[in-house]
Design an enzyme around this catalytic site. Structure first.
Site, PDB file in Angstrom:
ATOM      1  N   LYS A  39       0.819  -1.213   0.000  1.00 24.01           N
ATOM      2  CA  LYS A  39       0.000   0.000   0.000  1.00 24.01           C
ATOM      3  C   LYS A  39       0.859   1.271   0.000  1.00 24.01           C
ATOM      4  CE  LYS A  39      -0.630   0.443   5.000  1.00 24.01           C
ATOM      5  NZ  LYS A  39       0.112   1.701   5.111  1.00 24.01           N
ATOM      6  N   THR A  40       1.974   1.266   0.752  1.00 20.42           N
ATOM      7  CA  THR A  40       2.835   2.457   0.780  1.00 20.42           C
ATOM      8  C   THR A  40       3.447   2.704  -0.593  1.00 20.42           C
ATOM      9  OG1 THR A  40       3.329   2.013   3.107  1.00 20.42           O
ATOM     10  CG2 THR A  40       4.760   3.577   1.968  1.00 20.42           C
ATOM     11  N   ASP A 226      -3.590   7.681   4.161  1.00 16.68           N
ATOM     12  CA  ASP A 226      -3.101   6.336   4.488  1.00 16.68           C
ATOM     13  C   ASP A 226      -3.884   5.780   5.677  1.00 16.68           C
ATOM     14  OD1 ASP A 226      -1.530   4.080   4.466  1.00 16.68           O
ATOM     15  OD2 ASP A 226       0.185   5.013   5.465  1.00 16.68           O
ATOM     16  N   GLU A 227      -3.970   4.437   5.780  1.00 13.55           N
ATOM     17  CA  GLU A 227      -4.609   3.752   6.920  1.00 13.55           C
ATOM     18  C   GLU A 227      -6.006   4.327   7.198  1.00 13.55           C
ATOM     19  OE1 GLU A 227      -3.350   1.142   7.988  1.00 13.55           O
ATOM     20  OE2 GLU A 227      -1.176   1.214   8.139  1.00 13.55           O
ATOM     21  N   GLN A 257      -8.351  -4.890   8.723  1.00 13.12           N
ATOM     22  CA  GLN A 257      -7.344  -4.567   9.731  1.00 13.12           C
ATOM     23  C   GLN A 257      -7.779  -3.385  10.607  1.00 13.12           C
ATOM     24  OE1 GLN A 257      -3.042  -5.158   8.621  1.00 13.12           O
ATOM     25  NE2 GLN A 257      -3.853  -5.042   6.552  1.00 13.12           N
ATOM     26  N   ARG A 623       1.246 -11.270  10.174  1.00 12.36           N
ATOM     27  CA  ARG A 623       2.577 -10.741  10.521  1.00 12.36           C
ATOM     28  C   ARG A 623       3.665 -11.738  10.124  1.00 12.36           C
ATOM     29  NH1 ARG A 623       1.322  -6.379   9.791  1.00 12.36           N
ATOM     30  NH2 ARG A 623      -0.625  -7.390   9.175  1.00 12.36           N
TER      31      ARG A 623
END
Length: 735
Positions: A39-40, A226-227, A257, A623
């Protein structure tokens, strides 16, 4: 660098979905980015694409992140793509930094001066305490921290004091309304803003002054967030206002998430994005990033199984996949007989991996649902000489509430312990000021007395200060009298109760206070360990081992445990799942995956809360890059007692072919809450410590101790420990 070269650099190495998102030009777009899907990369390459290909002035682009670290990283990555000089002109910041910039320019419009100061949490808490004292409000009845937390929640919902006054519901609300009103007045007098004011007052500025709003709407033609799943109400309102003119709002997030509802995040912001930002002219386009670049496919298959249970309430359905294949490799599921064996298994596995597979300690993370669960893990890792670091918290024995409790216990054991005395004499607050303590210390030194003894004899203090010291001394002496022949855990409960420590935390009613209470309850597990650590010979030779003696042993063990240094470069990472968000590790252990622990609260949770717990499990699983271990136990030592918990429902949601069963669960048939058991057995010789039984009323349990016909039996958290006649027809052995 030539333009063509730059464009190649910007668009190369993007998968088709990433490329489509990056090249999107005008209109609202939602990028639903699964865990580890880059995503970044999409955000940074889109910014570079807008500047380099679409010739958008960097000055007209706003990118919003949640942390300073994320904004710095994003800015650097954009500069690496299009050059430092151009990159410096971009506005990439956190929500709060953006609002500080806006308010510095125009806050005078709403009555403040541009040289305002920003209060941190401690500044705000001190202000609340002063206000409560001025209003003659009892800080014991209305804990200042609770009031501050409630005010923060109101500000995050964009509710001002005059608005809140109209919706008062009870006595606490009435108090809060007074404090909130005075708090805002005092902040304005001091030309100060707290952290929550930054966004709330920016919204008020935009509402009050249309010209200021139009200026920033015109300036920020392209907005990226973002997020987005972590945004709260005021953050949503701010973004909505800024994007209203051009509708070029581009958000990246993952509804799977969204795990921060407890701090104000509203999952509806991302779920309702199309409804909130779509127009007839500019409909919302949605892109799904499902290719994961982090994990092996077998790990993603487990994550997909778990999260699909939430999709009945979610229109955004994703299925993560990876080109990283790990054929025939399964995720390990280990179910232990008890929690001691579970943490031993984890420690042994870690050493085995680091000895044989060239894995480093810092490649490994152990994740758990609550901070209180670190104690058993820390003890096992110390036993196996494994260096560890607790991320986002401190070691169990270094936590404030544990140090406070230990200080109380030390002072009960030894009145001459001046260090312990100074730590807890005003904890919780008893109106003993620093000046009174200085007088006491000087008197104790001159009289060659301990602080405790001096506090009962000292003169030269105000009557109030003298009474406060005496009341504390009476508490300690009362506790000393009660220590005789008491179970240590019962005594700890009395200490926490009579000192007022537990009540103070309960009245605070915050997430932090609840975590501290959990840690205090978990402290009582140490006494269970003490009983088990005594060998048969020690028990025989210490028939008269008193509560005092046992308490001394517990404190000695704590001192030895506290001395280890945890700050190592190469260390296993221990953390809650919340703290693990955004991180990745080659090897991950998810520990204590049982009903009532994970999901926390189990059957007491609402459907929405269970869905968030499931998202937490999804975050935990994703993770892991290479290897994943999920563990739990049939019987757990937790909060000072034995508990029998069913394995978590999340285990049952995983396709059993994806799991390698180890420990007491070697079969694929998932454990159910209805247990098949044999006919009643009343032969006492067949029941022993460790036997699994089922009771007609209390359900499944484990015999912890047997004393003649009486068995101490650990049932589920709902029923706890029971002492029952094992020959009773209601009890049956489970084979």
């Amino acid at each position: 660098m030539e333009k063509g070269d730059k464009m190649g650099k910007i668009l190369d190495n993007l998968n088709p979905q990433q490329l489509e998102a990056v090249k999107h030009y005008e209109g609202p777009m939602l990028v639903m980015a699964g865990a580890g899907s880059g995503k970044t990369k999409v955000l940074t390459h889109r910014i570079a694409y807008l500047i380099d290909e679409k010739q958008i002035n960097p000055y007209n682009i706003l990118a919003i992140t949640f942390t300073n670290k994320a904004s710095k990283e994003m800015k650097q990555r954009v500069m690496n793509l299009i050059g430092e000089e151009v990159g410096k002109k971009m506005y990439i910041s956190t929500f709060h930094a953006l609002c500080v910039h806006i308010l510095r320019q125009d806050i005078d419009i709403i009555g403040y001066r541009s040289n305002f100061v920003i209060y941190d949490e401690n500044d705000s808490l001190q202000a609340i305490k002063r206000i409560m004292a001025d209003l003659n409000l009892d800080s014991k009845h209305y804990p200042p921290k609770r009031a501050l937390h409630a005010i923060s929640n109101l500000k995050n919902d964009n509710i001002f004091p005059d608005q809140f006054k109209k919706r008062i519901g009870d006595e606490f609300d009435d108090m809060l309304s007074q404090v909130y009103k005075k708090y805002q007045e005092d902040l304005m007098k001091a030309n100060a803003l707290d952290f929550d004011d930054l966004i709330m007052l920016t919204i008020r500025l935009f509402e009050r002054d249309e010209d200021t709003l139009k200026y920033y709407q015109k300036k920020f033609q392209f907005i990226l967030v973002d997020e987005y799943q972590d945004t709260n109400k005021t953050q949503f309102q701010l973004v909505s206002m800024l994007a209203k003119k051009h509708h070029n709002i581009f958000v990246v997030g993952d509804s799977d998430q969204s795990i921060y509802s407890w701090r104000g995040a509203d999952i509806r912001n991302i779920r309702d994005f199309s409804k909130d930002f779509g127009t007839d002219e500019k409909k919302v386009k949605t892109i799904y990033l499902e290719q994961n670049y982090r994990s092996f496919q077998n790990i993603l298959d487990v994550a997909n199984c778990i999260i699909q249970k939430n999709y009945e309430a979610n229109t955004y359905v994703k299925k993560l996949w990876s080109e990283r294949k790990n054929d025939h490799k399964q995720v390990t599921y280990y179910r232990a007989v008890n929690s001691d064996i579970e943490v031993e298994y984890i420690a042994q596995k870690i050493n085995e991996k680091c000895d044989n597979n060239h894995v480093q300690y810092n490649d490994i993370a152990i994740l758990y649902r609550t901070n209180a669960m670190s104690l058993s893990l820390e003890k096992a890792l110390m036993k196996y000489k494994i260096d560890y670091e607790i991320v986002g918290n401190v070691s169990f024995f270094d936590r404030k509430e544990i140090k406070d409790l230990v200080a109380y216990l030390r002072l009960v054991i030894n009145n001459s312990d001046d260090v312990a005395y100074l730590r807890v004499v005003n904890e919780p607050r008893r109106g003993i000021g620093d000046s009174s303590l200085e007088v006491l210390k000087r008197y104790a030194f001159e009289s060659n007395l301990s602080l405790f003894e001096a506090s009962k004899l000292i003169n030269g203090l105000t009557l109030r200060a003298k009474n406060n010291f005496m009341q504390f001394a009476e508490i300690i002496e009362s506790l000393q009298r009660q220590l005789i022949d008491l179970d240590i855990n019962d005594f700890i409960d009395i200490v926490l109760d009579e000192s007022g420590y537990l009540l103070n935390l309960k009245e605070e009613k915050s997430e932090e206070a609840n975590a501290r209470i959990e840690n205090l309850n978990e402290f009582k597990t140490l006494t269970l360990d003490l009983e088990e650590d005594l060998t048969e010979d020690e028990v025989l030779s210490n028939k008269t081992l008193t509560a005092f003696d046992k308490l001394c042993l517990v404190l000695n063990n704590i001192t030895l445990s506290s001395e280890r240094k945890t700050h190592k470069e190469n260390a296993v990472k221990l953390m809650t799942i919340h703290a693990a968000k955004g991180l990745e590790f080659p090897v991950v252990f998810i520990y204590g995956v049982e009903e009532s622990i994970f999901p926390l609260g189990g059957d007491d949770k609402t459907n929405e809360e269970i869905q968030e717990e499931r998202r937490l499990m999804y975050v935990a699983v994703t993770r892991a890059k290479n290897e994943l271990y999920i563990s739990n136990s049939e019987m757990r030592k937790l909060y000072g007692s034995y508990r029998v918990n069913f394995e978590s429902r999340f285990i049952g949601e995983i396709d059993q072919d994806l799991l390698s069963f180890q420990g007491v669960r070697k079969a694929k048939n998932i454990e159910k809450r209805v247990v098949n058991y044999n006919a009643p057995v009343n032969n006492l010789s067949k029941i022993k410590t460790g036997s699994k039984i089922i009771h007609e009323r209390f359900g499944e349990g484990i015999v912890v101790k047997l004393d003649g016909d009486i068995g101490t039996i650990a049932f589920s958290a709902a029923h706890g420990i029971k002492k029952l006649d094992v020959n009773h027809p209601a009890i049956t052995i489970i084979k």
